[in-house]
Design an enzyme around this catalytic site. Structure first.
Site, PDB file in Angstrom:
ATOM      1  N   HIS A   1       0.937  -1.148   0.135  1.00 24.72           N
ATOM      2  CA  HIS A   1       0.203   0.207  -0.036  1.00 24.72           C
ATOM      3  C   HIS A   1       0.836   1.183  -0.222  1.00 24.72           C
ATOM      4  CE1 HIS A   1      -3.643  -2.405   0.980  1.00 24.72           C
ATOM      5  NE2 HIS A   1      -2.936  -2.821   1.563  1.00 24.72           N
TER       6      HIS A   1
ATOM      7  N   GLY B   1      10.282 -21.825   9.144  1.00 23.71           N
ATOM      8  CA  GLY B   1       8.958 -21.487   9.433  1.00 23.71           C
ATOM      9  C   GLY B   1       8.737 -20.069   9.883  1.00 23.71           C
TER      10      GLY B   1
ATOM     11  N   THR C   1      13.394  -8.056   3.651  1.00 26.80           N
ATOM     12  CA  THR C   1      13.143  -7.016   2.976  1.00 26.80           C
ATOM     13  C   THR C   1      13.944  -6.496   1.829  1.00 26.80           C
ATOM     14  OG1 THR C   1      14.529  -5.672   4.348  1.00 26.80           O
ATOM     15  CG2 THR C   1      12.323  -6.092   5.296  1.00 26.80           C
TER      16      THR C   1
ATOM     17  N   LYS D   1      26.024 -16.172   7.125  1.00 23.78           N
ATOM     18  CA  LYS D   1      27.209 -16.872   6.639  1.00 23.78           C
ATOM     19  C   LYS D   1      26.948 -17.049   5.285  1.00 23.78           C
ATOM     20  CE  LYS D   1      27.737 -21.390   7.445  1.00 23.78           C
ATOM     21  NZ  LYS D   1      27.881 -22.437   8.106  1.00 23.78           N
TER      22      LYS D   1
END
Length: 201
Positions: A120, A148, A171, A189
């Site tokens: 948005h 997970g 991100t 790593k």
């Protein structure tokens, strides 16, 4: 010569431009996706059964061989998601594929993995009254392990052979053959690439 035809909301959506998600055609596409997801999630057939595969083939843009998705599974459109072969997604995978999402071969998802290509505007005045939204494509390469409770945000590419640690929020792009983890995910790593691993001494 430019095309004088006005662009559809779907075309703008896939191009990553501002579009209206309340467009009737897009609303109908989401209803179809929701119906197929519900059919898949309520089925008593095994996830790797021919019956379940038939549902997924109707849902996704394309899908390779031996793709296993454990229900429940949710996605916005499905048709904008393209999956390679021998890929496994554990319970509660969520895919918001307003823009194209590519998932490679030999990919493993832990439970509660979310891929969000939708976003948005930051300007609240534009967001107000369910204003327009946009997105960016996501690409996950081959041989990737996503732990997970991982969230992958719009515009991210996850390189081949990489691992994303559990609970991470990704991100930025992930380099091939690396391990990243954290919120936001950061390099932990580097891993040996296949050609380096199998070279003769």
């Amino acid at each position: 010569m430019s095309d004088p035809r006005p662009r559809s909301e779907e075309e703008k959506m896939l191009a990553g431009e501002l579009y209206s998600c309340s467009d009737p055609h897009l609303s109908q596409l989401r209803r179809v996706s929701t119906s197929l997801c519900n059919q898949y999630n309520r089925s008593t057939h095994d996830a790797n059964s021919p019956e379940q595969r038939q549902v997924l083939e109707q849902l996704f843009g394309s899908m390779g061989k031996e793709v296993f998705i454990m229900p429940p599974f949710r996605c916005d459109y499905g048709r904008n998601t393209y999956i390679g072969s021998k890929t496994f997604m554990n319970f509660n995978t969520v895919i918001l594929d307003t823009c194209r999402i590519d998932i490679g071969s030999n990919v493993l998802f832990g439970p509660n993995v979310s891929l969000f290509s939708a976003r948005h505007p930051l300007d609240p005045a534009i967001r107000r009254d369910w204003g327009p939204e946009d997105g960016r494509p996501i690409r996950i390469g081959d041989d990737v392990w996503v732990g997970g409770n991982v969230t992958i945000l719009p515009g991210v590419t996850v390189g081949n052979g990489s691992t994303v640690g559990a609970g991470s929020v990704v991100t930025k792009d992930v380099e091939p053959y690396t391990v990243v983890a954290g919120n936001p995910a950061k390099l932990i790593k580097r891993l040996p690439k296949p050609e380096a691993r199998f070279q003769s001494p």
